[in-house]
Motif scaffolding. Structure first.
Motif, mmCIF file in Angstrom:
data_model
loop_
_atom_site.group_PDB
_atom_site.id
_atom_site.type_symbol
_atom_site.label_atom_id
_atom_site.label_comp_id
_atom_site.label_asym_id
_atom_site.label_seq_id
_atom_site.Cartn_x
_atom_site.Cartn_y
_atom_site.Cartn_z
ATOM 1 N N TYR A 20 0.546 -1.236 0.102
ATOM 2 C CA TYR A 20 0.110 0.063 0.031
ATOM 3 C C TYR A 20 1.039 1.168 0.472
ATOM 4 C CZ TYR A 20 -4.410 -2.705 0.721
ATOM 5 O OH TYR A 20 -6.060 -3.483 0.631
ATOM 6 N N LYS A 21 2.051 1.154 0.972
ATOM 7 C CA LYS A 21 2.605 2.527 1.155
ATOM 8 C C LYS A 21 3.269 2.303 -0.260
ATOM 9 C CE LYS A 21 7.259 4.235 2.475
ATOM 10 N NZ LYS A 21 7.657 4.537 0.465
ATOM 11 N N PHE A 22 3.883 2.121 -1.479
ATOM 12 C CA PHE A 22 4.364 1.683 -2.467
ATOM 13 C C PHE A 22 3.207 2.151 -3.838
ATOM 14 C CE2 PHE A 22 7.238 -2.602 -1.557
ATOM 15 C CZ PHE A 22 8.012 -1.076 -0.750
ATOM 16 N N GLY A 23 2.045 1.732 -3.496
ATOM 17 C CA GLY A 23 0.800 1.989 -3.933
ATOM 18 C C GLY A 23 1.128 4.066 -4.345
ATOM 19 N N ILE A 24 0.813 4.370 -2.994
ATOM 20 C CA ILE A 24 0.331 5.553 -2.423
ATOM 21 C C ILE A 24 1.795 6.355 -3.014
ATOM 22 C CG2 ILE A 24 1.371 7.576 -0.661
ATOM 23 C CD1 ILE A 24 -0.301 5.624 1.244
ATOM 24 N N ASP A 25 3.143 5.726 -2.896
ATOM 25 C CA ASP A 25 4.287 6.335 -3.581
ATOM 26 C C ASP A 25 3.933 6.473 -5.510
ATOM 27 O OD1 ASP A 25 6.119 6.942 -0.998
ATOM 28 O OD2 ASP A 25 6.960 4.878 -1.437
ATOM 29 N N ARG A 40 0.393 27.858 -16.911
ATOM 30 C CA ARG A 40 1.583 28.288 -16.468
ATOM 31 C C ARG A 40 1.142 28.714 -14.618
ATOM 32 N NH1 ARG A 40 2.292 31.915 -21.381
ATOM 33 N NH2 ARG A 40 0.048 31.997 -21.014
ATOM 34 N N TYR A 41 0.281 27.695 -14.203
ATOM 35 C CA TYR A 41 0.071 27.670 -12.744
ATOM 36 C C TYR A 41 -0.141 26.546 -12.219
ATOM 37 C CZ TYR A 41 -5.036 26.274 -13.215
ATOM 38 O OH TYR A 41 -6.381 25.821 -13.633
ATOM 39 N N SER A 42 -0.560 26.096 -11.214
ATOM 40 C CA SER A 42 -0.243 25.001 -10.404
ATOM 41 C C SER A 42 -1.821 24.493 -10.092
ATOM 42 C CB SER A 42 0.929 24.794 -9.444
ATOM 43 O OG SER A 42 0.691 23.300 -8.739
ATOM 44 N N PRO A 43 -2.453 23.563 -10.360
ATOM 45 C CA PRO A 43 -3.526 23.669 -10.276
ATOM 46 C C PRO A 43 -3.749 22.730 -9.502
ATOM 47 C CG PRO A 43 -2.771 21.521 -11.990
ATOM 48 C CD PRO A 43 -1.699 22.541 -11.686
ATOM 49 N N ILE A 44 -2.112 21.980 -8.496
ATOM 50 C CA ILE A 44 -2.286 21.450 -7.161
ATOM 51 C C ILE A 44 -1.197 22.615 -6.491
ATOM 52 C CG2 ILE A 44 -1.212 19.710 -5.743
ATOM 53 C CD1 ILE A 44 -2.245 17.716 -8.791
ATOM 54 N N GLU A 45 -2.094 22.873 -5.441
ATOM 55 C CA GLU A 45 -1.507 23.471 -3.775
ATOM 56 C C GLU A 45 -0.838 22.158 -3.010
ATOM 57 O OE1 GLU A 45 -1.192 26.561 -2.892
ATOM 58 O OE2 GLU A 45 -2.722 27.122 -5.578
ATOM 59 N N HIS A 46 -1.214 21.008 -3.411
ATOM 60 C CA HIS A 46 -0.827 20.482 -1.933
ATOM 61 C C HIS A 46 -1.284 18.596 -2.134
ATOM 62 C CE1 HIS A 46 0.883 19.785 1.979
ATOM 63 N NE2 HIS A 46 -0.689 19.256 2.259
ATOM 64 N N VAL A 47 -0.450 18.428 -1.536
ATOM 65 C CA VAL A 47 -0.985 16.756 -1.580
ATOM 66 C C VAL A 47 -0.407 16.322 -0.358
ATOM 67 C CG1 VAL A 47 -0.168 14.263 -3.297
ATOM 68 C CG2 VAL A 47 0.231 16.569 -4.429
ATOM 69 N N SER A 48 -1.435 15.524 -0.322
ATOM 70 C CA SER A 48 -0.394 14.549 1.103
ATOM 71 C C SER A 48 -1.459 13.383 1.056
ATOM 72 C CB SER A 48 -1.605 15.410 2.454
ATOM 73 O OG SER A 48 -2.933 14.798 2.162
ATOM 74 N N SER A 49 -1.144 12.223 1.567
ATOM 75 C CA SER A 49 -0.782 10.946 2.400
ATOM 76 C C SER A 49 -1.376 10.008 3.161
ATOM 77 C CB SER A 49 -0.018 10.120 0.987
ATOM 78 O OG SER A 49 1.560 9.942 1.275
ATOM 79 N N ARG A 50 -1.853 9.380 3.898
ATOM 80 C CA ARG A 50 -2.055 8.378 4.314
ATOM 81 C C ARG A 50 -2.479 7.247 4.698
ATOM 82 N NH1 ARG A 50 -6.262 5.853 4.740
ATOM 83 N NH2 ARG A 50 -7.943 6.634 5.063
ATOM 84 N N LEU A 51 -1.053 5.857 5.722
ATOM 85 C CA LEU A 51 -1.689 4.821 5.404
ATOM 86 C C LEU A 51 -2.834 4.304 6.793
ATOM 87 C CD1 LEU A 51 1.746 2.413 4.899
ATOM 88 C CD2 LEU A 51 -0.484 2.286 3.617
ATOM 89 N N LYS A 52 -3.810 3.701 6.806
ATOM 90 C CA LYS A 52 -4.658 3.177 7.883
ATOM 91 C C LYS A 52 -3.413 2.274 8.567
ATOM 92 C CE LYS A 52 -9.501 2.577 7.745
ATOM 93 N NZ LYS A 52 -10.007 3.539 7.310
ATOM 94 N N THR A 53 -4.066 3.050 10.021
ATOM 95 C CA THR A 53 -2.998 2.330 11.119
ATOM 96 C C THR A 53 -3.930 0.412 11.702
ATOM 97 O OG1 THR A 53 -4.435 2.397 12.651
ATOM 98 C CG2 THR A 53 -2.912 4.333 12.848
ATOM 99 N N PRO A 54 -3.041 -0.550 11.984
ATOM 100 C CA PRO A 54 -3.390 -1.642 11.893
ATOM 101 C C PRO A 54 -4.916 -1.533 12.580
ATOM 102 C CG PRO A 54 -0.908 -1.830 11.869
ATOM 103 C CD PRO A 54 -1.332 -0.393 12.077
ATOM 104 N N GLU A 55 -4.283 -0.806 13.590
ATOM 105 C CA GLU A 55 -5.721 -0.926 14.508
ATOM 106 C C GLU A 55 -6.875 -0.824 13.599
ATOM 107 O OE1 GLU A 55 -3.245 0.949 15.520
ATOM 108 O OE2 GLU A 55 -1.858 -0.826 16.668
ATOM 109 N N SER A 56 -6.413 0.692 12.935
ATOM 110 C CA SER A 56 -7.956 1.256 12.332
ATOM 111 C C SER A 56 -8.419 0.516 10.539
ATOM 112 C CB SER A 56 -7.757 2.745 12.009
ATOM 113 O OG SER A 56 -8.075 2.898 10.850
ATOM 114 N N ILE A 57 -7.560 -0.193 10.745
ATOM 115 C CA ILE A 57 -8.085 -1.232 9.967
ATOM 116 C C ILE A 57 -8.508 -2.767 10.146
ATOM 117 C CG2 ILE A 57 -6.833 -3.410 8.005
ATOM 118 C CD1 ILE A 57 -4.465 -1.310 7.637
ATOM 119 N N ILE A 58 -8.255 -2.973 11.418
ATOM 120 C CA ILE A 58 -8.847 -4.484 11.938
ATOM 121 C C ILE A 58 -10.307 -3.964 12.718
ATOM 122 C CG2 ILE A 58 -8.944 -5.808 13.932
ATOM 123 C CD1 ILE A 58 -5.801 -5.800 13.706
#
Ligand code: GTP
Ligand code: MG
Length: 217
Positions: A24-29, A47-65
């Protein structure tokens, strides 16, 4: 079962789980690399950026369970892979509403990306006023011995939508989901103001683009 066997099983489980999370981490990468390429190329052309910001997160094992239990999904890696679509999450914050759809289209049309689901909460906001474009995409990750298709939840929204959603999220947690009705009404009102701002910014942007005669935009 002998103690030694239990240790081997636990060692195996830990190994498999680590590989599972890594995929999953590689999928995000991979997705972030694609997003950065689009951002740089778009900026060069328009001549302008349509993207201001990109963030990502992996669910924690606790939250997956927790989620697997809620969804009555078996606690095996295969079952989790098949029924939980947001182990990996990427969020793109855009300048303008039209950019959210443009970015979604550009990614969706790439041949190695399969769009599994689209939820357009921009066209159809949630009753509380939540707006965002949600896509579940499948992206192939080339591991040492196999190609692992990985699902990533992609949320695309404007700065104003993101501002609203972060505040709503904080309030939702503070009141454990039971937001008092007056506060809820004010939040919905704030969502409308955020939307007005988005529309105003978009029309101003369009005017400037027309003045500059950027036909590619
Ligand atoms: P979950 O399985 O519970 O994540 O929801 P779902 O499968 O119905 O997906 P949905 O597309 O509705 O929401 C997925 C994610 O969008 C959530 O985990 C949040 O990050 C975000 N989201 C959805 N609704 C809201 C909302 O009302 N407020 C905020 N702040 N975020 C939201
Ligand atoms: Mg979720």
């Amino acid at each position: 079962m002998k103690n030694g066997d239990a240790e081997v099983d636990l060692g195996r489980l830990r190994h498999d789980f680590t590989r599972f999370m890594m995929s999953y981490k590689f999928g995000i990468d991979e997705l972030i690399t694609k997003i950065n390429i689009l951002k740089q190329e778009f900026t060069h052309i328009h001549r302008y950026s349509p993207i201001e910001h990109v963030s990502s997160r992996l669910k924690t094992p606790e939250s997956i369970i927790d989620k697997a239990r809620r969804k009555k999904c078996a606690l095996t890696l295969d079952a989790i892979r098949e029924s939980i679509f947001d182990v990996a999450g990427v969020r793109i914050t855009c300048s303008f509403i039209s950019d959210t759809y443009r970015i979604a289209d550009m990614l969706s049309s790439q041949t190695d990306i399969r769009v599994v689901e689209v939820k357009d909460y921009i066209a159809n906001p949630k009753p509380n006023g939540y707006k965002s474009l949600h896509l579940i995409v499948e992206i192939p990750v080339f591991m040492s011995d196999r190609v692992q298709p990985v699902l990533v939840e992609l949320q695309i929204r404007t700065i104003a939508m993101d501002f609203w959603a972060s505040l709503e999220h904080k309030i939702f947690y503070k009141y454990r989901g039971e937001i008092p009705p007056t506060l809820l009404a004010e939040l919905t009102e704030a969502a409308e103001s955020a939307n007005k701002l988005d529309e105003k910014m978009e029309s101003l942007h369009d005017e400037v683009v027309e003045l500059n005669g950027d036909t590619e935009n």
